[in-house]
Design an enzyme around this catalytic site. Sequence first.
Site, PDB file in Angstrom:
ATOM      1  N   GLY A 197      39.073 -44.592 -49.473  1.00 14.42           N
ATOM      2  CA  GLY A 197      38.339 -45.086 -48.310  1.00 14.42           C
ATOM      3  C   GLY A 197      36.909 -44.555 -48.286  1.00 14.42           C
ATOM      4  N   GLU A 198      35.993 -45.403 -47.806  1.00 13.21           N
ATOM      5  CA  GLU A 198      34.588 -44.972 -47.680  1.00 13.21           C
ATOM      6  C   GLU A 198      34.400 -44.014 -46.510  1.00 13.21           C
ATOM      7  OE1 GLU A 198      32.509 -48.705 -47.445  1.00 13.21           O
ATOM      8  OE2 GLU A 198      32.598 -49.002 -49.624  1.00 13.21           O
ATOM      9  N   LYS A 221      39.622 -45.069 -38.180  1.00 12.58           N
ATOM     10  CA  LYS A 221      41.049 -44.729 -38.245  1.00 12.58           C
ATOM     11  C   LYS A 221      41.206 -43.476 -39.101  1.00 12.58           C
ATOM     12  CE  LYS A 221      42.889 -48.902 -36.827  1.00 12.58           C
ATOM     13  NZ  LYS A 221      43.990 -49.230 -35.932  1.00 12.58           N
ATOM     14  N   LEU A 276      50.324 -42.723 -42.669  1.00 16.93           N
ATOM     15  CA  LEU A 276      49.512 -43.887 -43.010  1.00 16.93           C
ATOM     16  C   LEU A 276      49.095 -44.673 -41.766  1.00 16.93           C
ATOM     17  CD1 LEU A 276      51.436 -45.175 -46.161  1.00 16.93           C
ATOM     18  CD2 LEU A 276      49.614 -43.470 -46.012  1.00 16.93           C
ATOM     19  N   MET A 278      47.816 -38.832 -48.306  1.00 17.12           N
ATOM     20  CA  MET A 278      48.588 -37.680 -47.837  1.00 17.12           C
ATOM     21  C   MET A 278      49.583 -38.127 -46.769  1.00 17.12           C
ATOM     22  SD  MET A 278      46.163 -34.382 -48.057  1.00 17.12           S
ATOM     23  CE  MET A 278      45.313 -34.590 -46.515  1.00 17.12           C
ATOM     24  N   GLN A 329      34.097 -37.359 -50.612  1.00 17.03           N
ATOM     25  CA  GLN A 329      35.244 -37.372 -51.536  1.00 17.03           C
ATOM     26  C   GLN A 329      35.071 -38.492 -52.566  1.00 17.03           C
ATOM     27  OE1 GLN A 329      39.547 -36.765 -50.476  1.00 17.03           O
ATOM     28  NE2 GLN A 329      39.583 -38.988 -50.455  1.00 17.03           N
ATOM     29  N   GLU A 355      46.119 -48.110 -40.574  1.00 18.26           N
ATOM     30  CA  GLU A 355      45.579 -49.400 -41.033  1.00 18.26           C
ATOM     31  C   GLU A 355      44.557 -49.219 -42.172  1.00 18.26           C
ATOM     32  OE1 GLU A 355      45.107 -53.213 -41.623  1.00 18.26           O
ATOM     33  OE2 GLU A 355      46.741 -52.331 -40.457  1.00 18.26           O
ATOM     34  N   GLY A 356      43.870 -48.077 -42.179  1.00 17.51           N
ATOM     35  CA  GLY A 356      42.916 -47.812 -43.274  1.00 17.51           C
ATOM     36  C   GLY A 356      43.640 -47.756 -44.619  1.00 17.51           C
ATOM     37  N   HIS A 357      44.744 -46.984 -44.664  1.00 16.46           N
ATOM     38  CA  HIS A 357      45.531 -46.910 -45.908  1.00 16.46           C
ATOM     39  C   HIS A 357      46.098 -48.287 -46.256  1.00 16.46           C
ATOM     40  CE1 HIS A 357      46.086 -42.699 -44.267  1.00 16.46           C
ATOM     41  NE2 HIS A 357      45.618 -42.437 -45.476  1.00 16.46           N
TER      42      HIS A 357
HETATM   43  O1  PAF Z   1      41.934 -38.677 -48.866  1.00 18.78           O
HETATM   44  C1  PAF Z   1      43.050 -38.109 -48.936  1.00 18.78           C
HETATM   45  O2  PAF Z   1      43.991 -38.427 -48.206  1.00 18.78           O
HETATM   46  C2  PAF Z   1      43.232 -36.973 -49.926  1.00 18.78           C
HETATM   47  O3  PAF Z   1      42.103 -36.187 -50.016  1.00 18.78           O
HETATM   48  C3  PAF Z   1      43.678 -37.450 -51.329  1.00 18.78           C
HETATM   49  C4  PAF Z   1      42.618 -38.291 -51.993  1.00 18.78           C
HETATM   50  C5  PAF Z   1      44.976 -38.234 -51.197  1.00 18.78           C
HETATM   51  C6  PAF Z   1      43.946 -36.230 -52.221  1.00 18.78           C
HETATM   52  O4  PAF Z   1      44.954 -35.423 -51.717  1.00 18.78           O
END
Ligand code: PAF
Length: 282
Positions: free
Chosen positions: A148-149, A185, A33, A30, A154, A35-37
């Site tokens: 991410g864990e 993060k 962003l 989403m 999710q 460091e995790g992303h």
């Molecule tokens: O983890 C996230 O940032 C959101 O839930 C995702 C997986 C991008 C779905 O919108």
Amino acid sequence: MITAERVDQVRETVAEWRREGLSVGLVPTMGALHEGHASLVRKAAEECDRVIASVFVNPTQFGRNEDLDSYPRDFERDCEILEREGCSMVFHPEVAEMYPEGFSTYVTPEGGMTGCLCGRSRPGHFRGVCTVVSKLFNITTPDRAYFGEKDAQQLAVIKRMVRDLNIPVTVCGCPTVREADGLAKSSRNKYLSPEERRDAAVLYEALQAGRRVIEAGGGHAKSADVLRAVRETLERLPSVRIDYVEVVDGESLSPVDMCGPGTLVAAAVFIGETRLIDNFTV
Ligand code: PAF
């Protein structure tokens, strides 16, 4: 790095890659962003020939009183990070591209997996997540997708959805990236005032207290003892309001009386107005 705002642009590019025999990794985000992303994109770039990252603040996964409007957005900075980490294409659709007028089909996870943990205080959240993630899978048709864990529920719900709906993608969970004091993060860390940021480290500390109870038992412990250790640490700080602390099976998310290998210990707290989550798996 290619920037695509439309579904047909993504499809054309992926079709070209497929003709060249290239594999495709997807990192759904989403934006905002951190460091995790970046670690998800790096992993995807290691394992796949081409990487698509989506940057889309998905309205259907936010509750009425949640932070959809104020959710941090900085697409230019996101693109710099994605490019640096080896992303080949960023998909950045408008809301109307993903949810055109008349949109009326959702993917709803049923059963116990969403009635616990974050699902309890965020009704409808996982319906929004499953709907957008299945759309992203259909649009990008990735071989592998990276999550991410830190968002353990999710990840478990998406793995279940992929099995249930026979979606041909391998879902890869990647370790939580942390600040020096252990705070996971998160894009929402931006909301914390300096004092709240200092107090936020207690979430990791509390989970570590739970982990020590399990370690003291040689890898096993009563869930009640673990829960008590986590709660007692959190309750030491008056600025912290507990949303939940739960001990569940890491795959089915059903509650367990005894912690052992595969158990997920997860917590969510409010620090001021900001809700933070974290967890560990035994
Ligand atoms: O983890 C996230 O940032 C959101 O839930 C995702 C997986 C991008 C779905 O919108």
